[in-house]
Write a protein that holds these residues in place. Structure first.
Motif, PDB file in Angstrom:
ATOM      1  N   ARG A  59      63.082  25.307  22.034  1.00 12.36           N
ATOM      2  CA  ARG A  59      63.656  25.222  23.604  1.00 12.36           C
ATOM      3  C   ARG A  59      65.089  25.708  23.460  1.00 12.36           C
ATOM      4  N   PRO A  60      65.184  26.826  24.271  1.00 14.90           N
ATOM      5  CA  PRO A  60      64.390  27.588  25.122  1.00 14.90           C
ATOM      6  C   PRO A  60      63.360  28.566  24.225  1.00 14.90           C
ATOM      7  N   PRO A  61      62.069  28.902  24.677  1.00 14.09           N
ATOM      8  CA  PRO A  61      61.223  29.569  23.756  1.00 14.09           C
ATOM      9  C   PRO A  61      61.606  30.852  23.635  1.00 14.09           C
ATOM     10  N   MET A  62      61.380  31.396  22.304  1.00 14.40           N
ATOM     11  CA  MET A  62      61.612  32.935  21.911  1.00 14.40           C
ATOM     12  C   MET A  62      60.422  33.655  22.003  1.00 14.40           C
ATOM     13  N   ALA A  63      60.530  35.027  22.152  1.00 16.61           N
ATOM     14  CA  ALA A  63      59.411  35.871  22.073  1.00 16.61           C
ATOM     15  C   ALA A  63      58.792  35.730  20.739  1.00 16.61           C
ATOM     16  N   CYS A  64      57.531  35.462  20.445  1.00 10.27           N
ATOM     17  CA  CYS A  64      56.819  35.339  19.248  1.00 10.27           C
ATOM     18  C   CYS A  64      55.511  35.451  19.390  1.00 10.27           C
ATOM     19  N   HIS A  65      54.901  36.262  18.347  1.00  6.46           N
ATOM     20  CA  HIS A  65      53.718  36.757  18.128  1.00  6.46           C
ATOM     21  C   HIS A  65      53.124  36.642  16.681  1.00  6.46           C
ATOM     22  N   ARG A  66      52.012  36.336  16.477  1.00  5.00           N
ATOM     23  CA  ARG A  66      51.460  36.466  15.181  1.00  5.00           C
ATOM     24  C   ARG A  66      50.919  37.707  14.641  1.00  5.00           C
ATOM     25  N   VAL A  67      51.231  38.320  13.546  1.00  6.22           N
ATOM     26  CA  VAL A  67      50.768  39.486  12.911  1.00  6.22           C
ATOM     27  C   VAL A  67      49.758  39.377  12.227  1.00  6.22           C
ATOM     28  N   THR A  68      48.457  39.900  12.421  1.00  5.35           N
ATOM     29  CA  THR A  68      47.358  39.355  11.399  1.00  5.35           C
ATOM     30  C   THR A  68      47.366  40.740  10.371  1.00  5.35           C
ATOM     31  N   ARG A 113      52.373  48.105   5.641  1.00  2.00           N
ATOM     32  CA  ARG A 113      51.942  48.620   6.896  1.00  2.00           C
ATOM     33  C   ARG A 113      52.696  48.203   7.922  1.00  2.00           C
ATOM     34  N   VAL A 114      53.132  47.144   7.937  1.00  2.00           N
ATOM     35  CA  VAL A 114      54.134  46.393   9.055  1.00  2.00           C
ATOM     36  C   VAL A 114      55.411  46.989   8.996  1.00  2.00           C
ATOM     37  N   VAL A 115      55.951  47.163   7.926  1.00  8.90           N
ATOM     38  CA  VAL A 115      57.235  47.783   7.385  1.00  8.90           C
ATOM     39  C   VAL A 115      57.169  49.103   8.048  1.00  8.90           C
ATOM     40  N   ASP A 116      56.208  50.048   7.584  1.00 12.37           N
ATOM     41  CA  ASP A 116      55.823  51.549   7.846  1.00 12.37           C
ATOM     42  C   ASP A 116      55.895  51.591   9.435  1.00 12.37           C
ATOM     43  N   TRP A 117      55.141  50.558  10.177  1.00 11.47           N
ATOM     44  CA  TRP A 117      54.751  50.803  11.496  1.00 11.47           C
ATOM     45  C   TRP A 117      56.137  50.635  12.281  1.00 11.47           C
ATOM     46  N   LEU A 118      56.705  49.622  12.049  1.00 15.09           N
ATOM     47  CA  LEU A 118      57.939  49.309  12.620  1.00 15.09           C
ATOM     48  C   LEU A 118      58.803  50.604  12.310  1.00 15.09           C
ATOM     49  N   THR A 119      59.056  51.090  11.289  1.00 16.81           N
ATOM     50  CA  THR A 119      60.108  52.076  11.003  1.00 16.81           C
ATOM     51  C   THR A 119      59.646  53.262  11.665  1.00 16.81           C
ATOM     52  N   VAL A 173      62.532  39.716  14.047  1.00 17.83           N
ATOM     53  CA  VAL A 173      62.475  39.109  12.540  1.00 17.83           C
ATOM     54  C   VAL A 173      61.059  39.098  12.195  1.00 17.83           C
ATOM     55  N   VAL A 174      60.851  39.770  11.000  1.00 21.35           N
ATOM     56  CA  VAL A 174      59.279  39.557  10.417  1.00 21.35           C
ATOM     57  C   VAL A 174      59.451  38.772   9.329  1.00 21.35           C
ATOM     58  N   LYS A 189      67.094  36.964  22.913  1.00 27.30           N
ATOM     59  CA  LYS A 189      67.348  38.476  22.290  1.00 27.30           C
ATOM     60  C   LYS A 189      66.507  38.608  21.024  1.00 27.30           C
ATOM     61  N   TRP A 190      66.008  37.274  20.578  1.00 27.16           N
ATOM     62  CA  TRP A 190      65.302  37.388  19.524  1.00 27.16           C
ATOM     63  C   TRP A 190      63.742  37.563  19.570  1.00 27.16           C
ATOM     64  N   ILE A 191      63.061  38.304  18.640  1.00 30.58           N
ATOM     65  CA  ILE A 191      61.708  38.659  18.893  1.00 30.58           C
ATOM     66  C   ILE A 191      61.222  38.316  17.501  1.00 30.58           C
ATOM     67  N   TRP A 192      60.225  37.547  17.293  1.00 30.03           N
ATOM     68  CA  TRP A 192      59.806  36.838  16.060  1.00 30.03           C
ATOM     69  C   TRP A 192      58.319  37.535  15.780  1.00 30.03           C
ATOM     70  N   LEU A 193      57.836  38.193  14.654  1.00 33.84           N
ATOM     71  CA  LEU A 193      56.914  38.409  14.190  1.00 33.84           C
ATOM     72  C   LEU A 193      56.378  37.777  13.299  1.00 33.84           C
ATOM     73  N   ILE A 194      55.317  36.902  13.124  1.00 30.90           N
ATOM     74  CA  ILE A 194      55.013  35.961  12.260  1.00 30.90           C
ATOM     75  C   ILE A 194      53.498  36.224  11.657  1.00 30.90           C
ATOM     76  N   THR A 195      53.689  36.664  10.207  1.00 30.22           N
ATOM     77  CA  THR A 195      52.798  37.289   9.254  1.00 30.22           C
ATOM     78  C   THR A 195      52.197  35.883   8.931  1.00 30.22           C
ATOM     79  N   ASP A 196      50.940  36.165   8.554  1.00 32.85           N
ATOM     80  CA  ASP A 196      49.884  35.042   8.424  1.00 32.85           C
ATOM     81  C   ASP A 196      50.127  34.678   6.676  1.00 32.85           C
ATOM     82  N   GLY A 197      50.976  35.470   6.023  1.00 31.53           N
ATOM     83  CA  GLY A 197      51.343  34.998   4.547  1.00 31.53           C
ATOM     84  C   GLY A 197      50.142  35.252   3.800  1.00 31.53           C
TER      85      GLY A 197
END
Length: 469
Positions: free
Chosen positions: A453-462, A346-352, A416-417, A432-440
């Motif tokens: 450092r420096p911090p990059m855009a990052c958010h957890r994907v439930t 569903r993550v792949v489909d939504w991003l597409t 990056v997912v 420029k890098w945006i990280w989507l962290i899945t819960d695995g």
């Protein structure tokens, strides 16, 4: 400012603002230091809203074209913070913090509260000054307004309340208590209109009314919604100050109109007040990504010749001018999927679907484990080996070739997912890098990019268990 004209420089012209009667270099440097120190304090402690707002005011210009400070939200979609360096130096660090907090709340509360017909009402302008300064004094733990040359700057809410109370007593009318008086813009406005002669605003920290500071509503709506969303996300991640600030803002606004309730409902903010819409699913990671991606893929500008305006200038004997408008080029987006483990479909489909809706973007799709494998949406991706983020950086930055050769593009953003479990990296351009962290598979995910450092855009994907509401 002694000129009688509305203003003598275009407040959206960044070059003109920087050169307009510039202050001494040492004054400008000290004013910038005070501004940065105030914003740092906001980000760490006192105001998530103010911190996010000025993170998104990409142009912060010292200029003597304004007497104090102002936010300019112009029709080209840009938002500028203008501040008079001599004013900032004169009021000191605590004064600068007060002014910046005031600016943040002014922009947001104009969006949430005022209907267009109220904006020209001087009594309503006074009401907003009272409520904003009341909140600023409470949250910044101040009893008095900032002072410049020994004189207070701005509207003191308790002085206005005393004038209101005395006026009503003289009429033989009952006044409300201070807490009820300052509850909302509307409560102050309603009570002030009961006075025989409501006070007139002579000094406003936000702006000098004669300047006619541009405040394009579409830009205000876009930026304010983005600020509120990011602050809501901060509150959900445990930022107590963000939660308290947003809870106060909601209590002052929810229910005052259908439009305002719709704004909060669209943000899915009901949980902060202990209520949620049972039919509403809020995919926080999706909202976060759309907001961050929009900032990374913002349109560039190109120089164009405005024919009608150019003809008028030529007729007046003035030289033609060029305007900036439109995108410079197509924007380049890289989306990289970690295929070393199970990647939620569903993550792949939504991003597409999301990328397919973004105009003017060329997307490059990669899968990776220990190597990089470009693919097209809909194709089967392969993987399963160990994970390396460095192989993605090396490919995107043109150091190593993939199956089709070297990557020759300069990406505007890289998504990056991944579950995050691989050695950290430092890309050449971390912003420029945006990280989507899945819960695995084990319900965990390593969000190290946020602490980099420096911090990059990052958010957890439930992706397991209940969807966050």
């Amino acid at each position: 400012m002694t000129d009688d004209r509305p203003y003598v420089v275009d407040l959206t012209d960044r070059r003109a603002l920087l050169s307009w009667q510039p202050a001494a270099a040492e004054v400008v440097a000290e004013a910038e230091r005070l501004k940065e120190a105030a914003l740092l304090d906001f980000g760490l402690t006192e105001s998530a809203v103010a911190s996010w707002l000025y993170a998104k005011c990409h142009h912060q210009l010292p200029t003597t074209a304004v007497p104090t400070a102002a936010v300019v939200a112009s029709g080209d979609g840009s938002c500028l913070l203008l501040y008079n360096p001599e004013f900032f130096v004169g009021i000191g660090l605590e004064g600068v913090k007060f002014v910046l907090f005031h600016e943040a709340r002014h922009l947001i509360q104009r969006h949430l509260h005022a209907e267009p017909e109220l904006r020209d009402d001087p009594v309503h302008r006074l009401a907003t000054e009272v409520t904003i300064n009341h909140v600023a004094m409470v949250r910044l733990d101040r009893r008095e307004l900032p002072e410049l040359n020994g004189e207070p700057v701005g509207v003191h809410p308790r002085e206005i309340y005393r004038a209101y109370r005395d006026d009503l007593a003289g009429q033989g009318l009952q006044s409300v208590e201070y807490r009820e008086f300052v509850a909302t813009d509307q409560s102050v406005y309603t009570e002030l209109r009961r006075m025989r002669r409501p006070p007139v605003v002579h000094d406003c920290v936000h702006l000098d009314q004669s300047l006619e500071v541009p405040l394009d509503q579409e830009t205000v709506d876009r930026i304010t919604s983005s600020i509120l969303l990011n602050s809501l996300l901060a509150a959900r991640r445990g930022h107590r100050g963000a939660e308290q600030e947003l809870r106060d803002l909601m209590e002052r606004t929810v229910g005052s109109s259908e439009r305002i309730s719709r704004i909060w409902g669209q943000l899915g903010a009901g949980q902060l007040r202990g209520r949620t819409d049972a039919t509403r699913r809020v995919e926080w990671w999706q909202r976060w990504l759309v907001d961050v991606l929009a900032s990374r893929l913002s349109e560039g500008e190109r120089l164009v010749y405005p024919k009608k305006r150019g003809a008028l200038l030529a007729a007046l004997g003035q030289p033609p001018l060029l305007s900036r408008r439109g995108p410079v080029r197509q924007r380049v987006l890289v989306v990289a999927y970690d295929t070393s483990g199970s990647m939620p479909t569903r993550v792949v489909d939504w991003l597409t679907e999301l990328v397919g809706r973004i105009d003017g973007v060329v997307a490059h799709w990669l899968s990776f484990d220990g190597t990089v494998m470009p693919f097209r949406p809909g194709e089967r991706v392969y993987g399963g080996g160990g994970t390396s983020f460095q192989v993605v950086a090396d490919y995107v930055e043109g150091r190593t070739a993939g199956p089709g050769g070297l990557f020759a593009e300069d990406p505007d953003a890289v998504i990056v997912v991944t579950d995050g479990h691989a050695p950290p990296i430092t890309p050449a351009e971390p912003d420029k890098w945006i990280w989507l962290i899945t819960d695995g598979g084990d319900g965990s995910g390593d969000d190290w990019p946020e602490h980099h450092r420096p911090p990059m855009a990052c958010h957890r994907v439930t992706t397991t268990g209940a969807v966050p509401r």
